[in-house]
Design an enzyme around this catalytic site. Sequence first.
Site, mmCIF file in Angstrom:
data_model
loop_
_atom_site.group_PDB
_atom_site.id
_atom_site.type_symbol
_atom_site.label_atom_id
_atom_site.label_comp_id
_atom_site.label_asym_id
_atom_site.label_seq_id
_atom_site.Cartn_x
_atom_site.Cartn_y
_atom_site.Cartn_z
ATOM 1 C CE LYS A 1 -3.639 -2.444 2.652
ATOM 2 N NZ LYS A 1 -4.858 -2.754 3.393
ATOM 3 C CD GLN B 1 -3.687 -4.237 6.444
ATOM 4 O OE1 GLN B 1 -3.987 -3.247 5.849
ATOM 5 N NE2 GLN B 1 -4.319 -5.754 6.369
ATOM 6 C CG ASP C 1 -9.552 0.233 4.857
ATOM 7 O OD1 ASP C 1 -9.659 -0.262 4.525
ATOM 8 O OD2 ASP C 1 -9.439 0.277 6.073
HETATM 9 N N1 GUN Z 1 -7.400 -6.782 5.963
HETATM 10 C C1 GUN Z 1 -7.489 -7.554 4.911
HETATM 11 N N2 GUN Z 1 -8.159 -6.315 3.385
HETATM 12 C C2 GUN Z 1 -7.721 -4.965 4.866
HETATM 13 C C3 GUN Z 1 -8.800 -4.445 3.757
HETATM 14 O O1 GUN Z 1 -8.869 -4.382 2.946
HETATM 15 N N3 GUN Z 1 -8.499 -2.784 5.005
HETATM 16 C C4 GUN Z 1 -8.244 -2.983 5.867
HETATM 17 N N4 GUN Z 1 -7.672 -2.400 6.861
HETATM 18 N N5 GUN Z 1 -7.131 -4.468 6.354
HETATM 19 C C5 GUN Z 1 -7.522 -4.841 5.591
#
Ligand code: GUN
Length: 279
Positions: A49, A92, A115
Site C-alpha cells: 500500500k 490494517q 476503508d
Molecule cells: N485486511 C485485509 N483486507 C483489508 C482491507 O481492505 N483493509 C484493512 N484495513 N485491513 C485489511
Amino acid sequence: MTLLLNGFELAKQCRAALSEKIKTLPRAPRLAVILAGSDPASAVYVRNKEKAAREVGIESAVYRFESITQKELLTLIDSLNKNTDTDGILVQLPLPEGLDEKEILQAIDPAKDVDGFHPLNLGKLMIEEPAPIACTPKGCLKLIHLARQNLTGLSAVVIGRSVIVGKPMAQLLLKENCTVTAAHSKTKDLPELCRKADIVVAAIGKPKMVKADWIKDGAIVIDVGINRLKDGKLCGDVDFEACFNKCDAITPVPKGVGPMTIAMLLENTVEAMERRLSL
Ligand code: GUN
C-alpha cells in the site's frame, strides 16, 4: 471465449488516472496507515500500500507497532482525526488479540475512513448515500463491469459475509439491481445456489472450494480468495483451471482482485481529500 478479468492491468489504469488527477490538486493527498502486531501477511500488504501510494503521488505515513494498547491506539487515531493534514486513516486488519477492533474502527473520523468500515459509512451504503466504499468490493464491482456494464436483473451469489468484503459486496450488487443471495458457511446446498447465479463472488478463504460444476455456463466469477498452498503457490477460492471454460469472465489469482483493492484505497484517499477540502 472466456474473458480474463485482469485486475493487474485495470489497477494500473486506475493508478495512472489517479496520478494525473493528483497533479491537479493543490497538494498531495496524505494517508496514515496503522499496522499493529507482527502478522507477516499484514506487513506485506502495508508495504504494498505504501509503495503504491508513493508511486501515484500520495504521501503515506506508516505507524508500526509490535505491541500497542487499546488506549494508545485510540489516542493515535484521535490525533490523526484532528490533524488537518491527514486525509485518510487506515488501520490494517486483523488487529492483534486483545484489541477491540469495533471500537478502533468506530474511532476513525468517518470523513477520513478510506476503508469504508465505519458504521456510518456502511449505513450510508445501505441507504445509497455517497460514502467511502470498502476497497475490495469496490474493486470487484469494477472488474464485473469489465465483463458487463448493465447488471440489472442478474442473479448474484456472494459467498462470505464479512464486513470487509461479503456484506458491502452484496449491497453494491443490490444497488446495481441484481437479485442477491448472501451465502455463508451455514448455507444449505451452496453448489445448487451457485449453479443458478449469473455472478458468483467467492470470499471464503478456502482454496479452490468453488468447483466447475457449481458454475452456470456464461457466469461471471470473481475470486477474492488469496490462499497459500503447501508448495508456496497462491490460489484463490475458485478452482480456476476447471471453471475457466464455463464462465463468460473470471478473475485470476494472483493479479485479479488483489491489485484492485490497493487501487481503490488510493482512489478513496483522493476522494476523501476532495470531499474534506470541498475540491
Ligand atoms: N485486511 C485485509 N483486507 C483489508 C482491507 O481492505 N483493509 C484493512 N484495513 N485491513 C485489511
